[in-house]
Enzyme design. Sequence first.
Site, PDB file in Angstrom:
ATOM      1  N   CYS A  90      -8.472 -17.895 -39.181  1.00 59.74           N
ATOM      2  CA  CYS A  90      -8.534 -17.758 -40.642  1.00 59.74           C
ATOM      3  C   CYS A  90      -8.515 -16.280 -41.016  1.00 59.74           C
ATOM      4  O   CYS A  90      -8.944 -15.424 -40.246  1.00 59.74           O
ATOM      5  CB  CYS A  90      -9.812 -18.380 -41.205  1.00 59.74           C
ATOM      6  SG  CYS A  90     -10.083 -20.099 -40.800  1.00 59.74           S
ATOM      7  N   ASP A  91      -8.028 -16.010 -42.208  1.00 56.27           N
ATOM      8  CA  ASP A  91      -8.123 -14.665 -42.752  1.00 56.27           C
ATOM      9  C   ASP A  91      -8.200 -14.778 -44.266  1.00 56.27           C
ATOM     10  O   ASP A  91      -7.529 -15.630 -44.868  1.00 56.27           O
ATOM     11  CB  ASP A  91      -6.924 -13.811 -42.361  1.00 56.27           C
ATOM     12  CG  ASP A  91      -7.143 -12.348 -42.714  1.00 56.27           C
ATOM     13  OD1 ASP A  91      -7.810 -11.655 -41.930  1.00 56.27           O
ATOM     14  OD2 ASP A  91      -6.673 -11.911 -43.784  1.00 56.27           O
ATOM     15  N   SER A  92      -9.035 -13.935 -44.872  1.00 60.85           N
ATOM     16  CA  SER A  92      -9.236 -14.015 -46.320  1.00 60.85           C
ATOM     17  C   SER A  92      -9.044 -12.656 -46.978  1.00 60.85           C
ATOM     18  O   SER A  92      -9.377 -11.620 -46.408  1.00 60.85           O
ATOM     19  CB  SER A  92     -10.649 -14.522 -46.637  1.00 60.85           C
ATOM     20  OG  SER A  92     -10.853 -15.814 -46.114  1.00 60.85           O
TER      21      SER A  92
END
Length: 228
Positions: A90-92
């Site tokens: 994941c990356d935000s």
Amino acid sequence: MPPRLGTAATRYSRRMRFVLASASPARLSVLRSAGVDPVVRVSGVDEDAVTATLTDPTPAELVTTLAESKADAVAAAVATEHPDAVVVGCDSMLSTGGEVVGKPATAEVARRRWREMAGGSGELLTGHVVLRMRGGVVVERARDHLTTTVRFGEPTEAELDTYLASGEPLAVAGGFTLDGLGGWFVEGVDGDPSSVIGISLPLTRKLLARVNVSAVSLWTTSTAPASE
């Protein structure tokens, strides 16, 4: 007596591990609260180097590519130890005022961002990638992103000073959290709250389905209601 998840589902989860390609304690907490006890591995990916390989990416392309880079790196690292697994990366990032921002890193940057977004809103984008491994080889992958609108309050200067001094906003996307100290300054969320925390359970379930894995098969604790 009703069936419990501690039978077939648990035996299946022992064969196939859920590997979280992230050091985020918030993501780990979301998954554990949702019945999954993942193996945690940190990718060590140089995010700036990955970003430099992209030509004018959209925010969605950027977070999804970073998530995929992390998942691929971790999949290679755990191939021997966990040959039958799903690896989730994941990356935000926060899109606000026409700018896409990640972790502030310094109190000065975090202060400037908070002054810009206080009383307004931003879009929290989270890229998700799920890799299905068999025999230590990635055989299937699914990728997507989710956008959630976050409406910010207006902390006083004293409140902002105290929040910055805590160190929390320096190491999180957008300089705020929903499930920590920053939650005091978030007025509301339009969309999936778990995505704002770092990993969207609804989207992860859909991506798991695309690689032919049922989310409930990964549960390690039973939440089945008792019979009446």
